[in-house]
Scaffold this motif. Structure first.
Motif, short mmCIF file in Angstrom:
data_model
loop_
_atom_site.label_atom_id
_atom_site.label_comp_id
_atom_site.label_asym_id
_atom_site.label_seq_id
_atom_site.Cartn_x
_atom_site.Cartn_y
_atom_site.Cartn_z
N VAL C 58 -8.46 -71.48 -33.88
CA VAL C 58 -8.28 -70.69 -35.03
C VAL C 58 -5.89 -70.20 -34.82
N PHE C 61 -4.50 -72.99 -35.28
CA PHE C 61 -3.98 -73.85 -36.84
C PHE C 61 -3.19 -72.07 -37.72
N PRO C 201 -3.81 -65.69 -46.72
CA PRO C 201 -5.08 -64.52 -47.23
C PRO C 201 -5.25 -64.22 -46.38
N HIS C 203 -8.00 -62.36 -44.45
CA HIS C 203 -9.32 -63.30 -43.32
C HIS C 203 -8.15 -64.10 -42.19
N TYR C 204 -7.07 -64.82 -42.68
CA TYR C 204 -5.33 -65.51 -41.04
C TYR C 204 -5.17 -64.22 -41.18
N LEU C 207 -8.42 -61.59 -39.26
CA LEU C 207 -9.59 -61.65 -38.25
C LEU C 207 -8.63 -61.99 -37.35
N PHE C 211 -9.82 -60.80 -33.76
CA PHE C 211 -10.83 -60.68 -32.71
C PHE C 211 -10.01 -61.54 -30.91
N ASP D 63 -10.49 -75.68 -42.86
CA ASP D 63 -9.80 -74.23 -43.08
C ASP D 63 -9.10 -74.98 -43.81
N ALA D 244 -17.14 -66.39 -39.82
CA ALA D 244 -15.30 -65.97 -40.47
C ALA D 244 -14.26 -67.04 -40.60
N ALA D 245 -14.69 -67.88 -39.86
CA ALA D 245 -14.31 -68.91 -40.12
C ALA D 245 -14.11 -70.36 -41.21
N GLN D 247 -16.11 -68.82 -43.46
CA GLN D 247 -15.74 -67.84 -44.79
C GLN D 247 -14.91 -68.29 -45.35
N ILE D 248 -13.28 -67.96 -44.30
CA ILE D 248 -12.22 -68.88 -44.81
C ILE D 248 -11.89 -69.28 -45.36
N ASP D 251 -13.63 -69.43 -49.27
CA ASP D 251 -13.22 -68.55 -50.15
C ASP D 251 -11.57 -69.24 -50.60
N LEU D 252 -11.10 -70.18 -49.75
CA LEU D 252 -10.16 -71.00 -50.58
C LEU D 252 -10.25 -71.97 -50.84
#
Lengths: 296, 296, 296, 296, 296
Positions: C58, C61, C201, C203-204, C207, C211, D63, D244-245, D247-248, D251-252
């Motif tokens: 994550v 990315f 966004p 969540h980016y 989160l 984490f 994602d 969460a991953a 969800q991202i 959402d997008l």
């Protein structure tokens, strides 16, 4: 380029066999040595896992870069085909079709563009372009080209120069539109030369090979105590995976290198030839077909 | 740029040797210490696996970014070569070839473009461009350039200004087409300055190095209880993998930095010189060849 | 933007210290608790490995996306520099250099373009542009701008309007070419506004931080039974790796946010100012130099 | 689009809570079952590690693709804003400002462009555009649009047709420049329709969800023998990461779907409205502000 | 293209069932064999972990490449739609609407463009284009097309030729603008032919399939001693994950191959037909709707 829908196992085997056989022999040697001398084996799982993960990542990135090069090479040839068709259309419709001079100039520019793509193909393959382009040009033009270092560029310049002297057959706006197509052609040519002349960076070319070989040599040692007599099978299988990943990158990294994995330049030049001749309303040769699954 | 088809092991060894030697000595020290003091060793496999995986990922992403910078630098030079050829073609065909003024103006613009690429190369390498461009310009033009901060840009402006005063030799449409080529040239130059002046972000430059070193220091400690006397071999090998991945990024991240991994600007400038002189119908110097596998 | 060739450890330490110190204290607490209460520890290796691998991916990315934003921001400013130079060249060469009106109009357009880049910089940094652009514009033009919401766009429109009224100094073709440069400028401005106004966004943004913190809190608990007294060292080290990866993304994700990791807009505006004034043949201010390794 | 600088934990909790709660309950059930029946548990570490790694990779790639779609959607709107501004500038400066007909035509084209962006927004959101565009168009033009399937495209054609009939107010070159801006606008519109009408491929839409759910169901079973009573905590935490991953990406992946994660089209249309009215020298409405951290 | 909002489990099951069933049967066989013969099983965890990780990476990269091909194919069709609309707008507004000849020429060009997209669709799907384009062309034009190898290109040339003979209805500038739209159309067509004629490289096509199959065969052997009677469940689940990842790539890699995963060319051609007919002010057919969740 290999285009057959089913994998030619003959070809796959032929390519992968030598390294695979070598690998298998080594795996057998390690296994026999293990059962013969029964050494107190070292546990090298941690470094092998790390090594394998890192190697997979490196091979993955390299395959990606090599594929991008190959696809860019193909796309540039695609642009060349498009620009050639557009040039032909423009040569015919943006030059007045005056029965004497106009039609002759249009036809000459279209034929010279056919010569251009053949010349470019030969240059990229390291072959002499003159024999290939002779059918499309006048004898004196061929003569002038002798000694020229960049023959495709010279052909482009010639077309532009003839257009500049076509008094009364076109006007500045239309000439400028055709010139913009010359710019597209020059850009596609330059992109191909860039790929041809700029190999992947040294470390990307040699180190993956080196590391893959080392990995394959160490692998049976790492797993022989677990897998026992099945070691050659397991080790060869995993090794094949890594060798295949290495092979993909090697095949694609030089897309103008005269191998079966090449971008099919002969076929694309023939496509240009057919389309441009039909645009002129003349008879066209048949398209190139794959030979034993390979399109050149 | 290194272009030799076979890896020059001399060069590879020369570059990788100092860190590798250091690493090997440290591995030996750890191994000896292990067998001497036989400490109750800690199991640091979990953090090392996590550390190694994360490090491999970071190095992978960085190598990707560095390669993208290097390839973009090379592509921008490719665009410069294309635009130079197009400018030459346009200078000759879009300016009327009036025997007195027209031909002189065309030739002057083409020669100034040769000067331009040489000047740009010198600026990017931090060298004084004036000696290199003197052969292609008139003495008074050289004089005017003294004190100018952005010499390539000044050369471009000069060509545009001369074109603006070429009364009767061209028209607005053709001038505008040539101006669009100037825009392409300016964009390629600006892209190179961007890469030159904008290093990779700080954290990408220093942290991978730091982490790779820490990783290499910890690695033998992590595996000595498993590998025993073979620790130096195993640790050096895995370390080499990570050091190589680090090296790839370091070599490529600054493509205009005067190293052997550089984009070969001298060779490309010579290509422009040859192609443009031949477009003028004048004699051209030979192309640059690699010296000991390196093209500058 | 940090441009120093050597890492300023002061800066690195200053930035990374607070989280690192906190992390270290927590690691020590966990270690002491372990040796004090000697709890029957849980084996949380599997979830930690999964958690760590997924987190590394994550963060990787996200760093990639953030870097892409930062590099796109820098590239758009590069395009702005190029377009500014091209506009200056065109203002001088595509408008007739009539000694009275022509030269004045050219100069005015060039100076307004300098004002434009300064205004854009101020708007992106959330500062008032008027004081910065006053030296380059006439008093009444400044006055008109009061109350305008998009000052850079208004400046562009003014130049276009003046050009539309320059009867006899240019023609439709040349005006259209300059208009195309205005389009390039408007596109670069729009791209910057897009990056400025569109954060990553949600969540980016939040989160990964969450984490990473949870990971750092759990890490010493996971390894204390293996590493014992060395836990604080090992845990801090691995934690630093993840915190650094988080930091890279945080630094780069908002390239117009007035931090030291920013795109160096002041320096680039000064570059435009110098190049454009020299194009006019006027004296130019010195370039901006980095202060303590930072270029603003 | 969520633009607040601090995460709204309310929103995060609200979104993530239902799956999280479900997950937690299941984790507790598994833990209780473990301590109640004390089954001879199976070791499913290997498949779970493989499963988790592969799933992390799949979610990462997805994602990335979803983010690329979202960013492309935002960039296309950026291009639309730029092209709208350029069209306004061109409508005013490339049409002669004849006090009677010229000014009226310019104003009409600018207002129709405002109507255009509002219409496009409504079409992308599946709403009826007519009420939104009525203030900017004449009554008879609104009437003509009834029954038209592609209203934005029709508006563009109307502007082009009016321009074609503007005898004497412009010339072919300037009309062609404005037509090129129409092409830019049509391309941006087409790109948005492409994203709207082409969802992510089926397997990318449904399988990640399915696999993430299966993974979350199996996770506590895999770790309960190691983590014991802490299983619900550990499992929920790792599960949250994967959810969460997931969800991202969710959402997008559909950037024009009327959710809070949407591209803020209303705000961007208002930006166009303000900038274009100010370009006309008319009074502009205030910009849209985020409501509770969300910009529509 | 599958566009339904909810997954059609029928379709998913139908596609995934055969390999899944095979896999499940094999898993059961392995499990039964394990409990029957109770062999002293080999521990093949290390190679399986390495194998699985490398395979996941390879499948990930391949899915990415296949998705990029599919998205590029869709984007090229998007460009074709845009260019078709622009061509229609230009045919109507850049050709003088002379009541006799002008309107007829405009209408003819617009109808031929509808024929063009239908012809291109048929060629890409390997179908005969003539029946599809008959309604939009005159009988003698259809006749001329017999024997032409590249029918879409011939249609484009015909439009350009008619435009060249439209004396007095347009001028060079406007013709050149329309010609630039022809270039856009030719480029989109060339890009589609490139994707159609250039399959993914051989190793990307066959090896992932081979490796996934081998992986699925070995998986139950690797985990049966840990999972016991649950082996079929666990193995099928992990296998499904990899098979799905393989399937994604297979579905997307040939976007013009007449499957349900195809780019919906029929629907897009209908969109062009509707928009262009409405631009002409003529009645348009209804849009294509998905049949059982699939848009062709």
């Amino acid at each position: 380029m290999i285009v057959s829908d089913t994998p030619s196992f003959g070809r796959v085997v032929q390519e992968a066999m030598p390294p695979l056989l070598l690998l298998f022999v080594w795996d057998v040697v390690v296994t026999i040595a293990y059962f013969t001398f029964a050494p107190k084996l070292l546990e090298i799982e941690l470094p092998m896992t790390l090594f394998g993960t890192a190697l997979a990542l490196v091979l993955g990135f390299r395959d990606n870069s090599a594929y991008a090069r190959w696809w860019e090479a193909r796309s540039l040839w695609g642009l060349m085909i498009n620009a050639s068709r557009s040039l032909a259309r423009q040569a015919i419709t943006l030059i007045d079709d005056d029965p004497v001079k106009g039609k002759a100039l249009s036809r000459e520019i279209v034929l010279r563009q056919i010569a251009y793509v053949h010349a470019l193909r030969c240059v990229l393959r390291g072959q002499d372009p003159l024999p290939e382009i002779t059918p499309f040009l006048k004898a004196d033009e061929i003569e002038e080209l002798t000694g020229t270092k960049n023959i495709p560029n010279a052909l482009l310049n010639t077309s532009a120069r003839h257009l500049a002297h076509a008094n009364g057959l076109t006007d500045s706006f239309r000439r400028v539109r055709i010139e913009s197509t010359f710019v597209d052609i020059a850009n596609a040519q330059g992109g191909m030369e860039r790929i041809k002349r700029t190999p992947l960076p040294m470390h990307y070319r040699f180190l993956p090979q080196l590391f893959t070989r080392i990995f394959c040599v160490l692998l049976p040692i790492a797993i022989v105590s677990d897998l026992g007599i099945l070691t050659p099978l397991g080790s060869t299988l995993v090794g094949l995976m890594f060798i295949a990943a290495l092979q993909i990158g090697d095949d694609l990294k030089d897309p103008f290198s005269n191998t079966v994995h090449d971008v099919p330049m002969s076929a694309m030049c023939k496509t240009v030839e057919i389309d441009l001749l039909q645009t002129l309303g003349e008879s066209a040769p048949p398209a190139l077909v794959p030979e034993r699954g390979v399109l050149m």
